[in-house]
Design a protein around this motif. Structure first.
Motif, PDB file in Angstrom:
ATOM      1  N   UNK A 193      21.122  43.431  35.416  1.00 36.79           N
ATOM      2  CA  UNK A 193      21.956  42.226  35.412  1.00 36.79           C
ATOM      3  C   UNK A 193      23.393  42.561  35.041  1.00 36.79           C
ATOM      4  N   UNK A 194      23.566  43.386  34.019  1.00 34.80           N
ATOM      5  CA  UNK A 194      24.914  43.783  33.606  1.00 34.80           C
ATOM      6  C   UNK A 194      25.630  44.522  34.736  1.00 34.80           C
ATOM      7  N   UNK A 195      24.897  45.412  35.405  1.00 33.74           N
ATOM      8  CA  UNK A 195      25.500  46.161  36.507  1.00 33.74           C
ATOM      9  C   UNK A 195      25.968  45.244  37.622  1.00 33.74           C
ATOM     10  N   UNK A 196      25.151  44.228  37.946  1.00 39.02           N
ATOM     11  CA  UNK A 196      25.539  43.270  38.991  1.00 39.02           C
ATOM     12  C   UNK A 196      26.815  42.522  38.610  1.00 39.02           C
ATOM     13  N   UNK A 197      26.903  42.083  37.361  1.00 42.60           N
ATOM     14  CA  UNK A 197      28.085  41.319  36.926  1.00 42.60           C
ATOM     15  C   UNK A 197      29.328  42.204  36.924  1.00 42.60           C
ATOM     16  N   UNK A 198      29.193  43.440  36.438  1.00 45.95           N
ATOM     17  CA  UNK A 198      30.346  44.363  36.422  1.00 45.95           C
ATOM     18  C   UNK A 198      30.784  44.677  37.844  1.00 45.95           C
ATOM     19  N   UNK A 199      29.818  44.925  38.732  1.00 42.64           N
ATOM     20  CA  UNK A 199      30.144  45.190  40.138  1.00 42.64           C
ATOM     21  C   UNK A 199      30.872  43.996  40.762  1.00 42.64           C
ATOM     22  N   UNK A 200      30.391  42.797  40.483  1.00 39.81           N
ATOM     23  CA  UNK A 200      31.026  41.585  41.007  1.00 39.81           C
ATOM     24  C   UNK A 200      32.449  41.448  40.480  1.00 39.81           C
ATOM     25  N   UNK A 201      32.653  41.740  39.194  1.00 37.28           N
ATOM     26  CA  UNK A 201      33.987  41.620  38.586  1.00 37.28           C
ATOM     27  C   UNK A 201      34.968  42.617  39.181  1.00 37.28           C
ATOM     28  N   UNK A 202      34.476  43.812  39.520  1.00 44.17           N
ATOM     29  CA  UNK A 202      35.353  44.834  40.110  1.00 44.17           C
ATOM     30  C   UNK A 202      35.661  44.506  41.569  1.00 44.17           C
ATOM     31  N   UNK A 203      34.621  44.076  42.292  1.00 47.23           N
ATOM     32  CA  UNK A 203      34.792  43.814  43.718  1.00 47.23           C
ATOM     33  C   UNK A 203      35.537  42.509  43.976  1.00 47.23           C
ATOM     34  N   UNK A 204      35.252  41.482  43.177  1.00 46.69           N
ATOM     35  CA  UNK A 204      35.875  40.167  43.381  1.00 46.69           C
ATOM     36  C   UNK A 204      36.425  39.657  42.046  1.00 46.69           C
ATOM     37  N   UNK A 205      37.528  40.217  41.598  1.00 52.02           N
ATOM     38  CA  UNK A 205      38.054  39.848  40.275  1.00 52.02           C
ATOM     39  C   UNK A 205      38.390  38.374  40.135  1.00 52.02           C
ATOM     40  N   UNK A 206      38.653  37.707  41.269  1.00 48.50           N
ATOM     41  CA  UNK A 206      38.971  36.273  41.182  1.00 48.50           C
ATOM     42  C   UNK A 206      37.776  35.460  40.698  1.00 48.50           C
ATOM     43  N   UNK A 207      36.565  35.990  40.866  1.00 46.16           N
ATOM     44  CA  UNK A 207      35.379  35.263  40.416  1.00 46.16           C
ATOM     45  C   UNK A 207      35.233  35.279  38.895  1.00 46.16           C
ATOM     46  N   UNK A 208      35.921  36.202  38.239  1.00 43.68           N
ATOM     47  CA  UNK A 208      35.870  36.265  36.774  1.00 43.68           C
ATOM     48  C   UNK A 208      37.227  35.946  36.153  1.00 43.68           C
ATOM     49  N   UNK A 209      38.056  35.194  36.914  1.00 37.81           N
ATOM     50  CA  UNK A 209      39.293  34.669  36.352  1.00 37.81           C
ATOM     51  C   UNK A 209      40.425  35.651  36.225  1.00 37.81           C
ATOM     52  N   UNK A 210      40.393  36.744  36.974  1.00 38.74           N
ATOM     53  CA  UNK A 210      41.450  37.749  36.848  1.00 38.74           C
ATOM     54  C   UNK A 210      42.661  37.466  37.716  1.00 38.74           C
ATOM     55  N   UNK A 211      42.544  36.578  38.687  1.00 40.26           N
ATOM     56  CA  UNK A 211      43.673  36.258  39.563  1.00 40.26           C
ATOM     57  C   UNK A 211      44.017  34.784  39.397  1.00 40.26           C
ATOM     58  N   UNK A 212      44.434  34.410  38.196  1.00 43.68           N
ATOM     59  CA  UNK A 212      44.755  33.025  37.911  1.00 43.68           C
ATOM     60  C   UNK A 212      46.137  32.674  38.423  1.00 43.68           C
ATOM     61  N   UNK A 213      46.323  31.401  38.756  1.00 44.51           N
ATOM     62  CA  UNK A 213      47.649  30.927  39.125  1.00 44.51           C
ATOM     63  C   UNK A 213      48.516  30.869  37.879  1.00 44.51           C
ATOM     64  N   UNK A 214      49.829  30.932  38.071  1.00 44.18           N
ATOM     65  CA  UNK A 214      50.741  30.900  36.931  1.00 44.18           C
ATOM     66  C   UNK A 214      50.551  29.644  36.094  1.00 44.18           C
TER      67      UNK A 214
END
Length: 450
Positions: A193-214
């Protein structure tokens, strides 16, 4: 001995009653009664004596105290704020990982599973603890909710799982050995489960809030500030978490090393849980509510187990179990194909009824078949628990999905959004079943050391 028609009658009657909505305990009792009636040719004196003897033998066993005592321990610890402490501490330690809030939810659920043994409790608790944090940091809603629902499944695999206890009672296996068998698969599923979440965060950072609007930058900074303030209370969270971990490890190692039986370990855990709850400020009224809640939950479960033992004995005495075993073993199906059929049945039933009902319905029939085709009973138990657990995430029943939705009524979440999000978690669980089929030592290695 039953002929094929009688076998179909007794199994068809049970399934028919269940799918008509009859309570599972009533369905098991009625089916067992019909089987006895046919076997005893209508001799009601013998039937009633058999029923009373079976119920007495089942209830007088100390093993039946394991479930309410472990549930009592879990309730005391859960209501004393352990889940919140766990999440805050793990979140603090995993900030360097991509998608750390999701990873923290999985790890906290895994540790919490060692406390409660009930997935529904974990789903309800972390819906209110972890989801608001992930929402605050801009995590995609579907991912956030699926992290909570998916990782809550760990509660039914990692000891002291209620499902493991029920399985042990029905198959007359050692509860301690089954607990040990669930540890490594539980940890492997946690890592997956941890591996899936880390992979998702690396591949799609917007899904974990890394590409927020200003426009959201202020909210993110405010959330970070609140997190820094929480660090001031980290010492209390650390002490509480270490106390819980020490308690759980002490019980598991005590059972493993033979210092006490599972029933005695459950009693020690319940008493220690009460002490921890009192030290954390639990009031007498809250203690009474915990005891009442556990009584309301465990009493119907114990009734189910009595009826299930009666049902299992009737199946054995009437020849249904032996007939099905002979039919499958002598069929052209290979052992792997027979195992696949059983797993498929579990997955289908998981879409329709709850996990404990599935175990009560199928394990008295499936377990002897598994032994007959050469499958290790411990490995088979863990395969079964995982396959049945997967039903907690599948529509239309999916009780964990509905628990998450019910815990967040203000969010107005479409239930199929959560179901879609849990699909990767479901596949990871099935993948673990395949791993155990290929390498049963994953489940049997730890018990072999005892």
């Amino acid at each position: 001995m039953f002929d094929a028609g009688q076998m179909i009658l007794i199994i068809g009657l049970l399934l028919g009653l269940v799918f008509l909505g009859v309570h599972i305990a009533v369905a098991l009792g009625v089916t067992a009664g019909v089987g006895l009636y046919i076997m005893m040719q209508g001799n009601f004196d013998v039937i009633f004596e058999f029923l009373s003897t079976t119920a007495y033998v089942a209830i007088r066993g100390y093993i039946f105290a394991v479930i309410p005592l472990f549930m009592l321990m879990g309730e005391f610890l859960a209501r004393s704020g352990v889940a919140g402490d766990l999440f805050r501490l793990v979140n603090r330690l995993t900030r360097w990982l991509p998608g750390h809030l999701g990873v923290a939810t999985v790890i906290a659920n895994a540790i919490f599973a060692f406390v409660t043994g009930v997935s529904v409790a974990a789903a309800a608790a972390f819906s209110r603890i972890a989801y608001p944090q992930m929402k605050r940091y801009g995590y995609e809603r579907m991912l956030s909710l699926s992290c909570v629902a998916g990782s809550s499944c760990l509660g039914m695999l990692i000891p002291p799982s209620v499902l493991l206890i029920v399985w042990a009672v029905l198959t007359e296996q050692s509860i301690g050995r089954l607990f040990l068998a669930g540890i490594i698969p539980g940890l492997l599923l946690t890592v997956a489960y941890m591996g899936y979440i880390i992979f998702t965060a690396i591949r799609s950072p917007e899904r974990v809030g890394k590409l927020r609007k200003d426009a959201d930058a202020v909210a993110v900074e405010a959330a970070a500030e609140r997190e820094r303030e929480d660090d001031a209370d980290m010492a209390g969270a650390l002490v509480g978490t270490l106390a819980v971990v020490a308690l759980v490890l002490g019980i598991l190692f005590g059972i493993w090393l033979g210092f006490f039986t599972p029933t005695e370990g459950a009693g020690v855990g319940a008493a220690a849980g009460l002490v921890i709850a009192l030290l954390r400020g639990m009031k007498p009224r809250e203690i009474f509510e915990v005891i009442l809640s556990v009584g309301r939950t465990s009493a119907p479960l114990l009734l189910l187990l009595v009826m299930a033992q009666l049902y299992a004995r009737v199946l054995s005495l009437t020849g249904v179990t032996g007939g099905i075993e002979t039919l499958l073993v002598n069929s052209p199906l290979t052992p792997l194909m027979i195992l696949g059929v059983m797993i498929l049945i579990w997955l289908v039933l998981g879409c329709l009824i709850d996990s404990i009902s599935i175990i009560l319905l199928t394990v008295p029939i499936f377990a002897p078949v598994a032994v007959a085709i050469g499958i290790d009973p411990l490995a088979f138990a863990i395969m079964g628990i995982i396959a049945i657990e997967a039903g907690l995430l599948t529509p239309p029943f999916g009780i964990l999905v509905y628990t998450v939705k019910a815990a967040l009524p203000e969010e107005n979440i479409p239930v199929f959004e959560i179901f879609r999000g849990t699909i990767p978690f479901w596949f990871l669980m099935i993948g673990l079943v395949v791993v155990i089929i290929a390498f049963p030592q994953v489940a049997t290695w730890l018990p072999s050391l005892s």
